[in-house]
Design an enzyme around this catalytic site. Structure first.
Site, PDB file in Angstrom:
ATOM      1  N   GLU A 104       0.838  -1.215   0.000  1.00  0.00           N
ATOM      2  CA  GLU A 104       0.000   0.000   0.000  1.00  0.00           C
ATOM      3  C   GLU A 104       0.870   1.262   0.000  1.00  0.00           C
ATOM      4  O   GLU A 104       0.501   2.267  -0.606  1.00  0.00           O
ATOM      5  CB  GLU A 104      -0.966  -0.038   1.192  1.00  0.00           C
ATOM      6  N   GLU A 124      -3.738  -9.613   3.553  1.00  0.00           N
ATOM      7  CA  GLU A 124      -4.563  -9.338   4.728  1.00  0.00           C
ATOM      8  C   GLU A 124      -5.669 -10.373   4.920  1.00  0.00           C
ATOM      9  O   GLU A 124      -6.050 -10.697   6.050  1.00  0.00           O
ATOM     10  CB  GLU A 124      -5.176  -7.937   4.622  1.00  0.00           C
TER      11      GLU A 124
HETATM   12  C1  3H9 Z   1      -1.530  -5.129   6.981  1.00  0.00           C
HETATM   13  O1  3H9 Z   1      -0.539  -4.763   6.426  1.00  0.00           O
HETATM   14  C2  3H9 Z   1      -2.758  -4.279   7.119  1.00  0.00           C
HETATM   15  C3  3H9 Z   1      -2.758  -3.066   6.252  1.00  0.00           C
HETATM   16  O2  3H9 Z   1      -3.453  -3.315   5.052  1.00  0.00           O
HETATM   17  C4  3H9 Z   1      -3.504  -1.933   6.897  1.00  0.00           C
HETATM   18  C5  3H9 Z   1      -2.892  -1.346   8.090  1.00  0.00           C
HETATM   19  C6  3H9 Z   1      -3.621  -0.143   8.573  1.00  0.00           C
HETATM   20  N1  3H9 Z   1       4.237  -7.606  11.669  1.00  0.00           N
HETATM   21  O3  3H9 Z   1       7.945 -14.955   8.597  1.00  0.00           O
HETATM   22  P1  3H9 Z   1       9.308 -14.764   9.149  1.00  0.00           P
HETATM   23  C7  3H9 Z   1       8.056 -11.009  12.104  1.00  0.00           C
HETATM   24  S1  3H9 Z   1      -1.603  -6.636   7.718  1.00  0.00           S
HETATM   25  C8  3H9 Z   1       4.941  -7.960  12.740  1.00  0.00           C
HETATM   26  O4  3H9 Z   1       9.873 -15.820  10.001  1.00  0.00           O
HETATM   27  P2  3H9 Z   1      10.427 -14.917   6.487  1.00  0.00           P
HETATM   28  C9  3H9 Z   1       7.782 -12.468  12.400  1.00  0.00           C
HETATM   29  O5  3H9 Z   1       6.880 -12.611  13.454  1.00  0.00           O
HETATM   30  C10 3H9 Z   1      -0.002  -7.340   7.459  1.00  0.00           C
HETATM   31  N2  3H9 Z   1       5.913  -8.904  12.705  1.00  0.00           N
HETATM   32  O6  3H9 Z   1      10.377 -14.406   7.992  1.00  0.00           O
HETATM   33  C11 3H9 Z   1       9.167 -12.968  12.732  1.00  0.00           C
HETATM   34  O7  3H9 Z   1       9.453 -12.577  14.062  1.00  0.00           O
HETATM   35  P3  3H9 Z   1      10.333 -13.520  14.991  1.00  0.00           P
HETATM   36  C12 3H9 Z   1       0.128  -7.896   6.112  1.00  0.00           C
HETATM   37  C13 3H9 Z   1       6.171  -9.486  11.541  1.00  0.00           C
HETATM   38  O8  3H9 Z   1      11.635 -14.342   5.907  1.00  0.00           O
HETATM   39  C14 3H9 Z   1      10.063 -12.149  11.804  1.00  0.00           C
HETATM   40  O9  3H9 Z   1       9.307 -10.998  11.439  1.00  0.00           O
HETATM   41  N3  3H9 Z   1       1.411  -8.524   5.954  1.00  0.00           N
HETATM   42  C15 3H9 Z   1       5.462  -9.164  10.386  1.00  0.00           C
HETATM   43  O10 3H9 Z   1      10.190 -16.382   6.444  1.00  0.00           O
HETATM   44  C16 3H9 Z   1      10.467 -12.891  10.562  1.00  0.00           C
HETATM   45  O11 3H9 Z   1       9.293 -13.392   9.934  1.00  0.00           O
HETATM   46  C17 3H9 Z   1       1.597  -9.847   6.141  1.00  0.00           C
HETATM   47  O12 3H9 Z   1       0.683 -10.568   6.438  1.00  0.00           O
HETATM   48  C18 3H9 Z   1       4.457  -8.166  10.469  1.00  0.00           C
HETATM   49  N4  3H9 Z   1       3.752  -7.787   9.397  1.00  0.00           N
HETATM   50  O13 3H9 Z   1       9.154 -14.252   5.792  1.00  0.00           O
HETATM   51  C19 3H9 Z   1       2.984 -10.337   5.886  1.00  0.00           C
HETATM   52  N5  3H9 Z   1       5.914  -9.922   9.365  1.00  0.00           N
HETATM   53  O14 3H9 Z   1      11.645 -13.668  14.279  1.00  0.00           O
HETATM   54  C20 3H9 Z   1       3.451 -11.157   7.038  1.00  0.00           C
HETATM   55  C21 3H9 Z   1       6.896 -10.682   9.879  1.00  0.00           C
HETATM   56  O15 3H9 Z   1      10.378 -12.756  16.269  1.00  0.00           O
HETATM   57  N6  3H9 Z   1       4.808 -11.581   6.923  1.00  0.00           N
HETATM   58  N7  3H9 Z   1       7.055 -10.431  11.185  1.00  0.00           N
HETATM   59  O16 3H9 Z   1       9.576 -14.798  15.081  1.00  0.00           O
HETATM   60  C22 3H9 Z   1       5.236 -12.564   6.090  1.00  0.00           C
HETATM   61  O17 3H9 Z   1       4.508 -13.077   5.281  1.00  0.00           O
HETATM   62  C23 3H9 Z   1       6.650 -13.028   6.243  1.00  0.00           C
HETATM   63  O18 3H9 Z   1       7.082 -12.667   7.518  1.00  0.00           O
HETATM   64  C24 3H9 Z   1       7.663 -12.464   5.217  1.00  0.00           C
HETATM   65  C25 3H9 Z   1       9.097 -12.879   5.635  1.00  0.00           C
HETATM   66  C26 3H9 Z   1       7.344 -13.046   3.838  1.00  0.00           C
HETATM   67  C27 3H9 Z   1       7.621 -10.958   5.167  1.00  0.00           C
END
Ligand code: 3H9
Length: 693
Positions: A104, A124
């Protein structure tokens, strides 16, 4: 600490986001980004701004850990408004993942360049939400709703190449991403002040609306238990029917409602629990896995064949071993037939099928395991058989090879004791069908080396599994809790419920199948044999087996399956048999509501889960939830059994268990001490800190 660094390249300001590990848009980053945009925007020496990022992700989205807490300004939509209305061109330099709020941010920019390996998406929906910072309004305007809606509905990211094809990015580069973004920024500067493109209709044409509405109707029919698909439809429709700012307000209101929904809370719990499992208590994060270049699987039955397929699918050569040629031929034929089915369905090309089959080498005799870095035994579930195999493997396997048993119930240290290398022996419990099911319980007996566990975890992930480390103990985590539910099913049937009522309560809760249909599918004789071996009985289940009704494979079990039907029908004979059992036990049958059935099925599981935690068989409540979600079809939006218990309140569960224990005299139903302790303090499982597995 600042989360955005500002640098200059001539007239171009470069704002580099640096908020490890994945540049999530927490409050500090939002504030820093807003400040940098305002500062650079008002600096007369700046002609354009590039938003770049350090680390492996561009921006992983909103900071999910902030959801559920009181929101703190600046809010993301306002930051994006500042970017979009900036009088100077702003260009996103996207490397790595641009997800959710991250994409976004990029959408609010005036230009977008992506590195060839970038992934862009709005996931999301997987958190029970919809995009909440303009995604539902800006993406349809940019690429058309007929393309934007499926992206948001699936939540699956697209590659940079696909993004270019969709018109989501202006350019893809294999070279320096910042340099490419600077070049685009300079082109935009040369073209004059940026247009605030969001306000126009963009690609929102009448034809696009028609195509979107067709997709929306299809999605509405399939939306099931999740309210967010309907919210997504409403938000995207608003892009056609309302001016941009009102569309944004509609989206925001829907997003905020979904954020407060317990289903989204459950999915957020799952998101963090699935990441937490990577941290194994007591094992240093720096411990390195052993290299795994070649595998061997012992036993070419359904399970062994499925496990061999997991290796082949991941590109790891594997030897599939049996005792006799005829057995290995059968096993290989079964594997080939499963691949053939995928080819017929179109999910696998003939070439890939051939490549995968070529990675599986059939062999007779354990000697063929000599060059494997890991040997997984999937032989008959009997201690004597396993000990014999591991004893022989001790003299065959190379030093340092991992020796894993796929046992579902047996004591792993007893298996390890057949070798002189207990440091290399562990359990790797796959679930059937092994090539499909995601769950992998990694059983960690005392005496196993830390790097053996780390190796199994890394391998599990490479095989596409969700590996969860569990302690040694009968049935480990998943099957032990399943057994609590099986016993509850039997109690309910004897007390007055009928198989279709028990199953309906569970499918109504969100499971794909109830316990009776599941037993019929797996084969009722499996549990029957296991009970007999342990000197246990279950009057209804035993009587059904004694009648030869083993389930789908015999055309009848708890239900009838005429002419090979896959869905069972009520069987009057079984219902009469159940009534007879109740009568013999002197039980006056009564009816049960779906809610009562549900609590009688699930409360004992939660109780068993509490015991599992007390005994350190599972490290955290979240580990149990991940196990039930990935191995037993627990509906994700219910968050897993321990999360569900927290939503009900442990006090209520304790009271219900006490009542059931008093009614039945069954000591196993008395609330576990941990459950009582937490309930007494008004706490939930979520309040527990990690114990050691
Ligand atoms: C959103 O964006 C809403 C908006 O539209 C509106 C807002 C107003 N937040 O997965 P990993 C942490 S909703 C907080 O093992 P990878 C994760 O917990 C969001 N923490 O790494 C982990 O912590 P720890 C939409 C996050 O390389 C560490 O980062 N976005 C977030 O295998 C490493 O993560 C998503 O749904 C986060 N957003 O994969 C994307 N993301 O090491 C969610 C990660 O302490 N994220 N962490 O356990 C992912 O899909 C994967 O993390 C990503 C990296 C592909 C980015």
């Amino acid at each position: 600490m600042e989360t955005v660094r500002l640098a200059r390249l001539g007239e171009i300001a470069i704002a580099t986001i640096d908020n490890p590990p994945v540049n999530a848009l927490g409050q500090a980053l939002r504030a820093d980004l807003a400040r940098v945009i305002t500062d650079a925007g008002s600096d007369p020496s700046v002609a354009a701004i590039v938003i770049a990022a350090a680390g492996r992700a561009f921006i992983a989205g909103a900071d999910i850990s902030e959801f559920g807490k009181p929101p703190v300004a600046p809010f993301l939509p306002d930051v994006l408004d500042a970017i979009e209305t900036c009088t100077k061109p702003v260009v996103a330099a996207i490397q790595g993942a641009a997800l959710g709020g991250g994409l976004e941010v990029a959408l609010a920019c005036h230009g977008r360049v992506a590195s060839a390996s970038a992934m862009l998406g709005l996931p999301e929906i997987k958190l029970g939400l919809i995009p909440g910072a303009g995604g539902t309004q800006r993406l349809p305007r940019l690429i058309g709703a007929a393309k934007a809606f499926p992206m948001m509905l699936s939540g699956e990211p697209v590659s940079a190449g696909k993004a270019l094809e969709l018109g989501l990015v202006d350019e893809v580069t294999g070279g320096d991403i910042v340099a490419a973004a600077v070049a685009l920024a300079q082109t935009l500067v040369a073209g004059g002040a940026p247009e605030d493109g969001s306000d126009g209709p963009g690609r929102l044409t009448a034809a696009d609306r028609e195509a979107f509405e067709a997709l929306a109707t299809e999605a509405a029919n399939k939306s099931g238990d999740m309210p967010n698909a309907m919210a997504l439809i409403e938000a995207v429709r608003a892009a056609f029917t309302l001016p941009f700012t009102e569309g944004l307000a509609t989206e925001r209101a829907l997003f905020m409602t979904l954020l407060a929904d317990p289903r989204s809370k459950a999915l957020r719990h799952v998101f963090f629990a699935e990441r937490e499992i990577a941290r194994v208590p007591g094992i240093d994060g720096a411990v390195k896995p052993r290299p795994i270049a070649k595998a061997a699987v012992i036993g070419a039955g359904t399970m062994g064949g499925g496990i061999a397929m997991c290796f082949a699918n991941a590109g790891i050569p594997v030897t599939l071993i049996e005792q006799e040629q005829a057995q290995i031929d059968n096993g290989m034929n079964r594997v080939a037939a499963i691949y053939e089915m995928s080819v017929t369905r179109g999910s696998l090309t003939p070439q890939k099928r051939n490549e995968r089959l070529a990675l599986i080498t059939p062999a007779v005799g354990l000697g063929a395991a000599a060059d494997a870095d890991i040997v997984i035994e999937a032989a008959f579930e009997e201690m004597g058989v396993k000990q014999q195999i591991f004893g022989a493997l001790d003299g065959i396997a190379k030093p340092g090879a991992l020796l894993a048993s796929n046992t579902s119930y047996l004591d792993v240290p007893t298996i390890a004791a057949a070798t002189k290398r207990p440091q290399d022996v562990l359990g790797m419990h796959f679930f059937s069908p092994a090539n499909v099911m995601k769950l992998l319980e990694i059983v960690r007996p005392d005496g196993v080396a830390d790097d053996a566990i780390v190796t199994a975890m890394a391998l599990g992930r490479k095989l596409g599994k969700v590996p969860v480390v569990v302690g040694n103990g009968f049935g480990f985590v998943g099957n032990r809790m399943l057994e609590a539910r099986t016993r509850a099913t039997e109690r309910l049937l004897v007390a007055g419920a009928l198989p279709h009522e028990v199953d309906a309560a569970l499918t109504g809760f969100g499971f794909k199948m109830g316990p009776c249909a599941m037993a019929d599918l797996a084969g009722n004789d499996i549990g029957w044999r296991s009970r007999k071996a342990r000197g246990q009985s279950a009057a209804v289940a035993d009587a059904i087996c004694e009648a030869g009704w083993f389930g789908q494979k015999t055309g009848r079990g708890y239900f009838l399956y005429p002419d090979g039907a896959r869905t069972g029908q009520r069987d009057p004979e079984v219902e009469a048999l159940i009534a007879r059992v109740s009568q013999e036990k002197g039980v006056t049958r009564r009816s049960f509501s779906a809610d009562e059935i549900l609590s009688r099925l699930l409360d004992p599981m939660v109780n068993e889960g509490a015991r599992i935690l007390e005994e350190g068989i599972a490290a955290r409540p979240g580990d149990i939830d991940v196990i039930w979600l990935n191995g037993y079809n627990w509906p994700a939006w219910r968050g897993g059994p321990m999360h569900w218990a927290d939503t009900i309140g442990l006090g209520a569960i304790v009271a219900r268990l006490e009542a059931q224990a008093a009614e039945t005299g069954d000591k196993a139903l008395e609330p576990a001490p941990l459950l009582r302790r937490l309930a007494a303090k008004g706490k939930g499982f979520a309040d527990l800190k990690a114990t050691t597995a």
